[in-house]
Design a protein around this motif. Structure first.
Motif, mmCIF file in Angstrom:
data_model
loop_
_atom_site.group_PDB
_atom_site.id
_atom_site.type_symbol
_atom_site.label_atom_id
_atom_site.label_comp_id
_atom_site.label_asym_id
_atom_site.label_seq_id
_atom_site.Cartn_x
_atom_site.Cartn_y
_atom_site.Cartn_z
ATOM 1 N N VAL A 8 -33.444 11.802 -14.527
ATOM 2 C CA VAL A 8 -32.774 13.184 -13.967
ATOM 3 C C VAL A 8 -33.127 14.352 -15.523
ATOM 4 O O VAL A 8 -32.269 15.823 -14.768
ATOM 5 C CB VAL A 8 -31.831 12.602 -15.227
ATOM 6 N N ALA A 9 -34.760 14.906 -15.904
ATOM 7 C CA ALA A 9 -34.238 15.511 -16.884
ATOM 8 C C ALA A 9 -35.599 17.220 -15.498
ATOM 9 O O ALA A 9 -35.228 17.804 -16.287
ATOM 10 C CB ALA A 9 -35.436 15.554 -18.625
ATOM 11 N N VAL A 10 -36.152 16.223 -15.174
ATOM 12 C CA VAL A 10 -37.177 16.918 -13.744
ATOM 13 C C VAL A 10 -35.771 17.249 -13.043
ATOM 14 O O VAL A 10 -35.985 18.050 -12.611
ATOM 15 C CB VAL A 10 -37.950 15.841 -12.949
ATOM 16 N N PHE A 11 -34.926 17.118 -12.951
ATOM 17 C CA PHE A 11 -33.905 17.482 -12.331
ATOM 18 C C PHE A 11 -32.923 18.327 -12.551
ATOM 19 O O PHE A 11 -32.909 19.504 -11.729
ATOM 20 C CB PHE A 11 -32.336 15.998 -11.450
ATOM 21 N N VAL A 12 -32.049 18.384 -13.823
ATOM 22 C CA VAL A 12 -31.699 19.743 -14.965
ATOM 23 C C VAL A 12 -32.515 20.405 -14.243
ATOM 24 O O VAL A 12 -32.203 21.846 -14.351
ATOM 25 C CB VAL A 12 -31.536 18.888 -16.012
ATOM 26 N N ALA A 13 -34.452 20.434 -15.116
ATOM 27 C CA ALA A 13 -35.354 21.301 -14.740
ATOM 28 C C ALA A 13 -35.019 22.561 -13.897
ATOM 29 O O ALA A 13 -35.030 23.375 -14.073
ATOM 30 C CB ALA A 13 -36.701 21.085 -15.542
ATOM 31 N N LEU A 14 -35.331 21.497 -12.481
ATOM 32 C CA LEU A 14 -35.310 22.342 -11.116
ATOM 33 C C LEU A 14 -33.845 23.238 -10.824
ATOM 34 O O LEU A 14 -33.797 24.235 -10.478
ATOM 35 C CB LEU A 14 -35.503 21.367 -10.475
ATOM 36 N N VAL A 15 -33.118 22.442 -11.214
ATOM 37 C CA VAL A 15 -31.667 23.333 -11.150
ATOM 38 C C VAL A 15 -31.653 24.292 -12.165
ATOM 39 O O VAL A 15 -31.320 25.333 -11.248
ATOM 40 C CB VAL A 15 -30.715 22.176 -11.397
ATOM 41 N N VAL A 16 -32.368 24.455 -13.116
ATOM 42 C CA VAL A 16 -32.338 25.557 -14.300
ATOM 43 C C VAL A 16 -33.086 26.650 -13.601
ATOM 44 O O VAL A 16 -32.832 27.753 -13.549
ATOM 45 C CB VAL A 16 -32.101 25.133 -15.793
ATOM 46 N N LEU A 17 -34.621 25.808 -13.007
ATOM 47 C CA LEU A 17 -34.974 26.711 -12.779
ATOM 48 C C LEU A 17 -34.725 27.647 -11.838
ATOM 49 O O LEU A 17 -34.886 29.103 -11.241
ATOM 50 C CB LEU A 17 -36.660 26.562 -12.225
ATOM 51 N N CYS A 18 -34.332 27.456 -10.500
ATOM 52 C CA CYS A 18 -33.506 27.329 -9.742
ATOM 53 C C CYS A 18 -32.374 28.632 -9.663
ATOM 54 O O CYS A 18 -32.450 29.930 -9.273
ATOM 55 C CB CYS A 18 -32.830 26.384 -8.476
ATOM 56 N N LEU A 19 -31.309 28.430 -10.721
ATOM 57 C CA LEU A 19 -30.553 29.297 -11.102
ATOM 58 C C LEU A 19 -31.278 31.006 -11.738
ATOM 59 O O LEU A 19 -30.596 31.864 -11.278
ATOM 60 C CB LEU A 19 -30.154 28.449 -11.738
ATOM 61 N N VAL A 20 -32.402 30.440 -12.597
ATOM 62 C CA VAL A 20 -33.003 31.554 -13.714
ATOM 63 C C VAL A 20 -33.966 32.664 -11.899
ATOM 64 O O VAL A 20 -33.757 33.609 -11.798
ATOM 65 C CB VAL A 20 -33.940 30.979 -14.198
ATOM 66 N N ILE A 21 -34.933 32.605 -11.223
ATOM 67 C CA ILE A 21 -35.635 32.548 -10.253
ATOM 68 C C ILE A 21 -33.869 33.474 -9.741
ATOM 69 O O ILE A 21 -34.940 34.703 -8.967
ATOM 70 C CB ILE A 21 -35.702 31.614 -9.599
ATOM 71 N N GLY A 22 -32.780 33.010 -9.324
ATOM 72 C CA GLY A 22 -32.536 33.261 -7.846
ATOM 73 C C GLY A 22 -31.711 34.807 -8.318
ATOM 74 O O GLY A 22 -31.335 35.283 -8.037
ATOM 75 N N ILE A 23 -31.321 34.213 -9.834
ATOM 76 C CA ILE A 23 -30.104 35.307 -10.772
ATOM 77 C C ILE A 23 -31.614 36.684 -11.154
ATOM 78 O O ILE A 23 -31.361 37.835 -10.411
ATOM 79 C CB ILE A 23 -29.950 34.999 -12.096
ATOM 80 N N ARG A 24 -32.481 36.582 -11.134
ATOM 81 C CA ARG A 24 -33.836 37.339 -11.530
ATOM 82 C C ARG A 24 -34.051 37.959 -10.511
ATOM 83 O O ARG A 24 -34.431 39.572 -10.357
ATOM 84 C CB ARG A 24 -35.009 36.546 -12.101
ATOM 85 N N ALA A 25 -34.406 37.330 -9.622
ATOM 86 C CA ALA A 25 -34.687 37.829 -7.672
ATOM 87 C C ALA A 25 -33.467 38.646 -6.795
ATOM 88 O O ALA A 25 -33.488 38.652 -5.953
ATOM 89 C CB ALA A 25 -35.538 36.579 -7.434
ATOM 90 N N LYS A 26 -32.647 38.504 -7.374
ATOM 91 C CA LYS A 26 -30.718 38.302 -7.128
ATOM 92 C C LYS A 26 -30.961 37.334 -5.005
ATOM 93 O O LYS A 26 -30.576 38.967 -4.520
ATOM 94 C CB LYS A 26 -30.968 40.118 -6.887
#
Length: 337
Positions: free
Chosen positions: A159-177
């Motif tokens: 679950v911790a790995v899953f949450v980390a991956l979801v947050v990472l996807c959102l952060v990268i997506g927002i920064r890369a637009k």
């Protein structure tokens, strides 16, 4: 019940359910009925009670929290409502902890241990009774607890790995637009997460029986369950999905019913429907625990591992040795029960 060792490996999806039902209603039904009343009944009762209480407390917490957000801190009702939220949150935590300790860690694992041992006795044609099963439960339960805690640890890490991956996807997506790409990747991660959780639970089902009937526990039990499921993974997953869907339907229906408790629904109707859901849950849990052990024996037979009365009886007798009640294993092939 006339299933021979060489036939167990060929048991298919429906045959496993049929075999499990025949075990429950066989001449051993008096033992299973006592296990049902002593362990499964209180566990299911506690499960539904926890759902009802949690649903009520969560509803009150959410409603009061919304009111607090909209209320001025100088309002005379603000502090009493804040204390009420704190009280309900504490009660929710206490009930959740009690359910985990008494329901999941004790009653649930006791039921798994008792049913696994009883089913093994059936296939070993080993004379036993309910008192003997209960004497065995604490010793086997100690091993099962370690496996259960290992299962929780693995799932928490997952679950911790899953949450980390979801947050990472959102952060990268927002920064890369690239929001759309981030959402697509996030959906893929969620699907992989669901598949992973299903597989973890399938592994736990096999590992729980392994912990009771073999000298394995914790990581070794999970490794052993993975070895046993080779060649039978689709069957194990298929059986698990049936029980998962039925459990979701029963719990979901009861959850909806719990939400209608304070509505205009007549109390008589509420009670009748609640009893129906409770009986369905009891039957599902009883059948599910027996199916787990039958699947274990099917997998052992598929890998040509010995499940004759002598070898299985020796393992069962090892639990009784601490009570000075070593039984004589019968050196014959698995036959009629």
């Amino acid at each position: 019940m006339n299933t021979q060792p060489e036939q167990l490996k060929h048991l298919g999806f429906f045959a496993i359910f049929k075999e499990s039902y025949k075990i429950i209603v066989s001449k051993w039904r008096y033992i299973f009925s006592k296990i049902f009343l002593a362990l499964i009944f209180p566990f299911c009762l506690l499960m539904l009670a926890d759902m009802l209480i949690s649903s009520h407390l969560q509803g009150r917490i959410i409603d009061n929290s919304i009111n607090l957000d909209e209320m001025d801190s100088n309002n005379r009702y603000y502090n009493p409502m804040k204390r009420e939220v704190a009280l309900h949150s504490t009660l929710l935590g206490v009930f959740t902890l009690l359910y985990f300790l008494v329901g999941l860690l004790v009653l649930n694992l006791f039921a798994i241990t008792a049913v696994s041992y009883a089913v093994a006795c059936v296939y070993a044609s080993k004379d036993t009774n309910f008192k003997q099963v209960i004497r065995v439960v604490p010793k086997a339960w100690k091993k099962l607890v370690l496996t259960y805690l290992w299962n929780l640890f693995l799932q928490l890490v997952f679950v911790a790995v899953f949450v980390a991956l979801v947050v990472l996807c959102l952060v990268i997506g927002i920064r890369a637009k690239q929001i759309v790409l981030a959402i697509v990747i996030g959906v893929i991660v969620v699907i992989l997460f669901i598949v992973g959780m299903i597989y973890f639970n399938v592994m736990w089902g096999m590992a729980s029986v392994v912990s009771v009937l073999e000298e394995c526990r914790g990581p070794r039990a999970f490794k052993r369950s993975g070895e046993l499921m080779k060649g039978k993974k689709k069957l194990n997953i298929g059986v698990y999905m049936v029980f998962l869907v039925l459990l979701v339907v029963i719990q979901g229906g009861y959850w909806v019913l719990a939400g209608l408790f304070n509505s205009s629904l007549p109390i008589v109707v509420y009670v009748i429907v609640a009893i129906v859901f409770f009986l369905l849950l009891l039957g599902l849990v009883m059948l599910g625990l027996v199916v787990q052990t039958v699947l274990y024996l099917v997998c052992k037979s598929y890998h040509n591992e010995s499940i004759d009365k002598a070898s299985l009886g020796d393992q069962l007798d090892s639990y009784l040795s601490s009570y000075g009640r070593l039984g004589g294993a019968k050196d014959v092939q698995l036959g009629e029960v």
